[in-house]
Design a protein around this motif. Structure first.
Motif, PDB file in Angstrom:
ATOM      1  N   VAL A  35      11.519   0.505  -4.507  1.00 26.08           N
ATOM      2  CA  VAL A  35      10.844  -0.771  -4.254  1.00 26.08           C
ATOM      3  C   VAL A  35      10.183  -1.241  -5.548  1.00 26.08           C
ATOM      4  N   ILE A  36      10.349  -2.529  -5.847  1.00 26.73           N
ATOM      5  CA  ILE A  36       9.718  -3.142  -7.023  1.00 26.73           C
ATOM      6  C   ILE A  36       8.654  -4.127  -6.536  1.00 26.73           C
ATOM      7  N   ILE A  37       7.426  -3.906  -6.993  1.00 28.28           N
ATOM      8  CA  ILE A  37       6.307  -4.790  -6.639  1.00 28.28           C
ATOM      9  C   ILE A  37       5.993  -5.641  -7.858  1.00 28.28           C
ATOM     10  N   LYS A  38       6.051  -6.958  -7.700  1.00 27.03           N
ATOM     11  CA  LYS A  38       5.726  -7.863  -8.814  1.00 27.03           C
ATOM     12  C   LYS A  38       4.406  -8.570  -8.526  1.00 27.03           C
ATOM     13  N   GLY A  39       3.655  -8.826  -9.601  1.00 26.26           N
ATOM     14  CA  GLY A  39       2.380  -9.510  -9.443  1.00 26.26           C
ATOM     15  C   GLY A  39       1.575  -9.450 -10.720  1.00 26.26           C
ATOM     16  N   GLU A  40       0.256  -9.396 -10.582  1.00 27.54           N
ATOM     17  CA  GLU A  40      -0.615  -9.361 -11.762  1.00 27.54           C
ATOM     18  C   GLU A  40      -1.920  -8.640 -11.416  1.00 27.54           C
ATOM     19  N   ASN A  41      -2.673  -8.333 -12.482  1.00 24.24           N
ATOM     20  CA  ASN A  41      -3.965  -7.642 -12.361  1.00 24.24           C
ATOM     21  C   ASN A  41      -3.841  -6.277 -11.669  1.00 24.24           C
ATOM     22  N   PHE A  42      -2.733  -5.570 -11.930  1.00 23.27           N
ATOM     23  CA  PHE A  42      -2.558  -4.257 -11.296  1.00 23.27           C
ATOM     24  C   PHE A  42      -3.431  -3.174 -11.949  1.00 23.27           C
ATOM     25  N   GLY A  43      -3.832  -3.402 -13.194  1.00 26.57           N
ATOM     26  CA  GLY A  43      -4.665  -2.410 -13.877  1.00 26.57           C
ATOM     27  C   GLY A  43      -3.839  -1.260 -14.435  1.00 26.57           C
ATOM     28  N   LEU A  44      -4.539  -0.302 -15.043  1.00 26.86           N
ATOM     29  CA  LEU A  44      -3.860   0.806 -15.726  1.00 26.86           C
ATOM     30  C   LEU A  44      -3.439   1.911 -14.764  1.00 26.86           C
ATOM     31  N   GLU A  45      -4.210   2.134 -13.710  1.00 24.87           N
ATOM     32  CA  GLU A  45      -3.910   3.218 -12.771  1.00 24.87           C
ATOM     33  C   GLU A  45      -3.953   2.707 -11.327  1.00 24.87           C
ATOM     34  N   PRO A  46      -3.052   1.794 -10.997  1.00 29.95           N
ATOM     35  CA  PRO A  46      -3.052   1.269  -9.630  1.00 29.95           C
ATOM     36  C   PRO A  46      -2.588   2.330  -8.632  1.00 29.95           C
ATOM     37  N   VAL A  47      -3.044   2.205  -7.401  1.00 30.99           N
ATOM     38  CA  VAL A  47      -2.620   3.097  -6.313  1.00 30.99           C
ATOM     39  C   VAL A  47      -1.791   2.274  -5.328  1.00 30.99           C
ATOM     40  N   VAL A  48      -0.564   2.716  -5.111  1.00 32.91           N
ATOM     41  CA  VAL A  48       0.326   2.046  -4.159  1.00 32.91           C
ATOM     42  C   VAL A  48       0.355   2.868  -2.877  1.00 32.91           C
ATOM     43  N   ARG A  49       0.164   2.184  -1.758  1.00 30.13           N
ATOM     44  CA  ARG A  49       0.236   2.856  -0.461  1.00 30.13           C
ATOM     45  C   ARG A  49       1.206   2.128   0.457  1.00 30.13           C
ATOM     46  N   PHE A  50       1.905   2.911   1.254  1.00 28.19           N
ATOM     47  CA  PHE A  50       2.653   2.374   2.383  1.00 28.19           C
ATOM     48  C   PHE A  50       1.825   2.744   3.611  1.00 28.19           C
ATOM     49  N   ASN A  51       1.133   1.771   4.197  1.00 23.66           N
ATOM     50  CA  ASN A  51       0.091   2.037   5.184  1.00 23.66           C
ATOM     51  C   ASN A  51      -0.923   2.983   4.538  1.00 23.66           C
ATOM     52  N   ASP A  52      -1.101   4.195   5.064  1.00 19.75           N
ATOM     53  CA  ASP A  52      -2.099   5.099   4.495  1.00 19.75           C
ATOM     54  C   ASP A  52      -1.480   6.174   3.608  1.00 19.75           C
ATOM     55  N   THR A  53      -0.165   6.104   3.361  1.00 19.09           N
ATOM     56  CA  THR A  53       0.523   7.121   2.569  1.00 19.09           C
ATOM     57  C   THR A  53       0.625   6.665   1.115  1.00 19.09           C
ATOM     58  N   VAL A  54       0.079   7.462   0.202  1.00 14.19           N
ATOM     59  CA  VAL A  54       0.130   7.133  -1.222  1.00 14.19           C
ATOM     60  C   VAL A  54       1.539   7.378  -1.744  1.00 14.19           C
ATOM     61  N   ALA A  55       2.069   6.411  -2.478  1.00 19.94           N
ATOM     62  CA  ALA A  55       3.408   6.518  -3.064  1.00 19.94           C
ATOM     63  C   ALA A  55       3.291   6.871  -4.547  1.00 19.94           C
ATOM     64  N   THR A  56       4.303   7.551  -5.072  1.00 15.00           N
ATOM     65  CA  THR A  56       4.342   7.910  -6.486  1.00 15.00           C
ATOM     66  C   THR A  56       4.923   6.751  -7.286  1.00 15.00           C
ATOM     67  N   LEU A  57       4.230   6.362  -8.355  1.00 13.39           N
ATOM     68  CA  LEU A  57       4.742   5.313  -9.242  1.00 13.39           C
ATOM     69  C   LEU A  57       5.672   5.943 -10.272  1.00 13.39           C
ATOM     70  N   SER A  58       6.877   5.378 -10.409  1.00 13.88           N
ATOM     71  CA  SER A  58       7.782   5.858 -11.449  1.00 13.88           C
ATOM     72  C   SER A  58       7.635   5.045 -12.732  1.00 13.88           C
ATOM     73  N   LEU A  59       7.102   3.802 -12.612  1.00 16.52           N
ATOM     74  CA  LEU A  59       6.973   2.935 -13.785  1.00 16.52           C
ATOM     75  C   LEU A  59       5.935   1.857 -13.511  1.00 16.52           C
ATOM     76  N   ASN A  60       5.074   1.591 -14.490  1.00 17.48           N
ATOM     77  CA  ASN A  60       4.093   0.511 -14.421  1.00 17.48           C
ATOM     78  C   ASN A  60       4.273  -0.362 -15.652  1.00 17.48           C
ATOM     79  N   LEU A  61       4.844  -1.550 -15.445  1.00 16.70           N
ATOM     80  CA  LEU A  61       5.077  -2.469 -16.559  1.00 16.70           C
ATOM     81  C   LEU A  61       3.981  -3.532 -16.665  1.00 16.70           C
TER      82      LEU A  61
END
Length: 202
Positions: A35-61
């Motif tokens: 899944v690719i999430i596009k947007g802005e202001n994500f910061g240096l160490e954003p946390v991605v969750r699917f509901n309450d489950t934390v997902a591993t980031l493979s890349l932060n551009l």
């Protein structure tokens, strides 16, 4: 720079918005959807969750985050929170949080190999014709209460029922099985039969 640290994240798109966690069933393996999430202001160490489950980031551009649907995920929200932020449970809002709906579909990953899904609504019955050894795909509407799927068929049937996070339970070579379905979710399932007319009642 200060504005970037204090501004909440913004999600402009999630691609795709329909996916699956890893499926490792007895005769099929499907990897988790990227899944690719596009947007802005994500910061240096954003946390991605699917509901309450934390997902591993493979890349932060910076304006794009790359991740995969984690095990146990079900339909609900995908969210991004910044350091020090938090998202409310089962919600797309919170402090320094942004979210968007995400749908788990256990069947679409197979490229619809058994044809279009047949919808079965609670309180309804349908009759389905099988020509030779054939598998058909089904889904219920969102059940308001626990229901039993009752299958009456001229042949034995094999049924594969998916949980909301795409883990399969198989009922192999059954005669007229009665299978419990949970409330609050739309359940996806396959039925394999041999040259028969089968009635399904939910």
């Amino acid at each position: 720079m200060a504005a970037l640290l204090t501004s909440p994240p913004v999600i402009s798109s999630v691609t795709p918005q329909i996916g699956t966690p890893t499926q490792n069933n007895s005769n099929a393996f499907y990897t988790a959807t990227e899944v690719i999430i596009k947007g802005e202001n994500f910061g240096l160490e954003p946390v991605v969750r699917f509901n309450d489950t934390v997902a591993t980031l493979s890349l932060n551009l910076g304006t794009e985050l790359y991740t995969k649907v984690p095990d146990g995920t079900y339909s609900g929200y995908i969210t991004v929170s910044k350091s020090g932020g938090s998202c409310l449970p089962n919600s797309k809002t919170g402090v320094n949080c942004s979210g968007m709906e995400f749908f788990v579909d256990c069947y679409s990953v197979t490229n619809k190999q058994y044809g279009p899904e047949i919808e079965l609504k609670q309180g309804q019955g349908i009759s389905v014709e099988y020509d030779g050894n054939e598998t058909k795909a089904f889904r219920t509407d969102t059940l308001l209460s626990e229901r039993n799927l009752t299958i009456s068929c001229e042949s034995v049937v094999t049924v594969r029922v998916f949980s909301r996070s795409c883990q399969a339970t198989d009922y192999v070579l059954q005669n007229n099985p009665i299978i419990p379905f949970p409330s609050g979710v739309a359940t996806q399932f396959y039925i394999t039969a041999e040259s028969a007319t089968c009635s399904l009642v939910l």
